[in-house]
Design an enzyme around this catalytic site. Sequence first.
Site, PDB file in Angstrom:
ATOM      1  N   HIS A  76       0.770  -1.169  -0.208  1.00  0.00           N
ATOM      2  CA  HIS A  76       0.012  -0.287  -0.161  1.00  0.00           C
ATOM      3  C   HIS A  76       0.831   1.507   0.471  1.00  0.00           C
ATOM      4  O   HIS A  76       0.517   2.167  -1.044  1.00  0.00           O
ATOM      5  CB  HIS A  76      -1.035   0.288   1.496  1.00  0.00           C
ATOM      6  CG  HIS A  76      -1.850  -1.357   1.288  1.00  0.00           C
ATOM      7  ND1 HIS A  76      -2.570  -1.533   2.638  1.00  0.00           N
ATOM      8  CD2 HIS A  76      -2.337  -1.673   0.047  1.00  0.00           C
ATOM      9  CE1 HIS A  76      -3.118  -3.209   1.835  1.00  0.00           C
ATOM     10  NE2 HIS A  76      -3.308  -2.916   0.623  1.00  0.00           N
ATOM     11  N   HIS A 233      -9.321  -2.260  -3.933  1.00  0.00           N
ATOM     12  CA  HIS A 233      -8.756  -2.766  -3.599  1.00  0.00           C
ATOM     13  C   HIS A 233      -7.824  -3.066  -3.704  1.00  0.00           C
ATOM     14  O   HIS A 233      -6.338  -3.438  -3.786  1.00  0.00           O
ATOM     15  CB  HIS A 233      -9.129  -3.010  -2.093  1.00  0.00           C
ATOM     16  CG  HIS A 233      -8.019  -3.165  -1.561  1.00  0.00           C
ATOM     17  ND1 HIS A 233      -7.260  -2.474  -0.138  1.00  0.00           N
ATOM     18  CD2 HIS A 233      -7.007  -4.361  -0.827  1.00  0.00           C
ATOM     19  CE1 HIS A 233      -5.830  -2.787   0.254  1.00  0.00           C
ATOM     20  NE2 HIS A 233      -5.696  -4.064  -0.155  1.00  0.00           N
ATOM     21  N   ASP A 237      -3.425  -2.701  -5.045  1.00  0.00           N
ATOM     22  CA  ASP A 237      -2.297  -3.934  -5.241  1.00  0.00           C
ATOM     23  C   ASP A 237      -1.556  -4.178  -5.441  1.00  0.00           C
ATOM     24  O   ASP A 237      -0.268  -4.717  -5.639  1.00  0.00           O
ATOM     25  CB  ASP A 237      -3.301  -5.096  -4.105  1.00  0.00           C
ATOM     26  CG  ASP A 237      -3.652  -5.505  -2.888  1.00  0.00           C
ATOM     27  OD1 ASP A 237      -3.343  -4.736  -2.312  1.00  0.00           O
ATOM     28  OD2 ASP A 237      -4.122  -6.396  -2.716  1.00  0.00           O
ATOM     29  N   HIS A 260      -1.411 -11.090  -5.582  1.00  0.00           N
ATOM     30  CA  HIS A 260       0.427 -10.403  -4.906  1.00  0.00           C
ATOM     31  C   HIS A 260       0.491 -11.926  -5.506  1.00  0.00           C
ATOM     32  O   HIS A 260       1.813 -10.974  -6.329  1.00  0.00           O
ATOM     33  CB  HIS A 260       0.682 -10.360  -4.141  1.00  0.00           C
ATOM     34  CG  HIS A 260      -0.294  -9.337  -2.387  1.00  0.00           C
ATOM     35  ND1 HIS A 260      -0.155  -7.882  -2.983  1.00  0.00           N
ATOM     36  CD2 HIS A 260      -1.282  -9.771  -1.771  1.00  0.00           C
ATOM     37  CE1 HIS A 260      -1.457  -7.091  -2.077  1.00  0.00           C
ATOM     38  NE2 HIS A 260      -1.296  -7.922  -1.520  1.00  0.00           N
TER      39      HIS A 260
HETATM   40 ZN   LIG Z   1      -3.770  -4.273  -0.231  1.00  0.00          ZN
END
Ligand SMILES: [Zn+2]
Length: 298
Positions: A76, A233, A237, A260
Site C-alpha cells: 500500500h 482494493h 494492490d 500478489h
Molecule cells: Zn492490499
Amino acid sequence: MQTTLTKPFKIEGIGLHSGKTFSVDVLPAPADTGIRFRRTDVRHCDFTRITPYNVSSTQLATTIDCGGLPISTIEHLAGSFYGVGVDNAFVEVSGPEVPILDGSAAPIVALILEAGVSRLDKPRRILKVTRPVSVGLDGKTVEIVPCDGFSINFELDYAHPVVGRQIFDYTFDESSFVSEIAFARTFGFKREVDALWSMGLAKGGSLETAVVIDDGGVLNPGGLKAPDEFVRHKILDMFGDLSLIGYRLMGRITAVKSGHQVNNIFARALLEASNSYEIIESPGKSPVSGAEEQRAIA
Ligand SMILES: [Zn+2]
C-alpha cells in the site's frame, strides 16, 4: 520530471501479521534512487532498492527481502508512491512490517500530500509496452497491451453473496488515484480470519484494519466506502506490486482474479519480455529498446 518528497514524514501503527506497533520514516531522495527500504532495528542494514526480484513472499501481503531481512506489507505504501507520483524515497522501517493502518492507502496518501511532492532535475523513465505480454496461473490472469496512458481493467469473482463478481475499469492519473483507488480497504472473510488467528497469523487483522465479511454481510459498523470497494482494493494492490518494476508504465492491463503472487509473476515476466517494450525518457530523446535497456542494466 522525476519527483521526491518535499520533506520527511512518519507512519505509525500496528503490523497485520504480528499486531505489534511499528514506525516508518519516509525521507526525500535524489533522482534515480527509486524507492529504497531499510530496517532500523538491526545494525548495518543498508537501503535496498525494491524490485520484483526482491519479493520473498506473497502470503497475505507482499514481503520484500532487505539485506536478508523481511519487510512485509509494503504494497500500500509502494502503491501510494506510484499513485500520487513519487519516484524517489528512502523508507526506514522499525521492524519486519509496514503498519497496515486502516487497510487502505488513504492515510499514506494524505501524509505524502501533506509533506509535498517536489520535482527533481532528471526526466522520468517510462516503460512503454509495444507488444502484448500475459501470464496466467490457476485461472488468474494478467495481460498488458500497448496503449497511450496507463489503465487497469480488473475482474474479481468470489463465490460469496457480498462480493460476487465485480469489474472496475480504471484509467490512471495522479489526481483520480486519491478519489477512486486510495480509500479502498483490504478485506477478509470471517472464517478465514478465524483460521489465521488460530494459527497465530494476522494478529493485526480487525475491523479497524480491514473490511471483514461473513455470510450475512459486512461486519464493519460503517459498512463499505463504495459498493465495489473490493475490486478497487485489488487495483490498489496491483499498483503496489507493479510499482516495483521501477518505471512509469504505459499500457493497458486486463487482470482477472489476480493477487500478489500473480502480480509478481507478471511484473517479472514484463521486465524479461524485453522485445515487448521500450524505455522512453524526455520528449525528443529517442526510445531505448527493452533489449538494450536489459543489456545496460546487466
Ligand atoms: Zn492490499
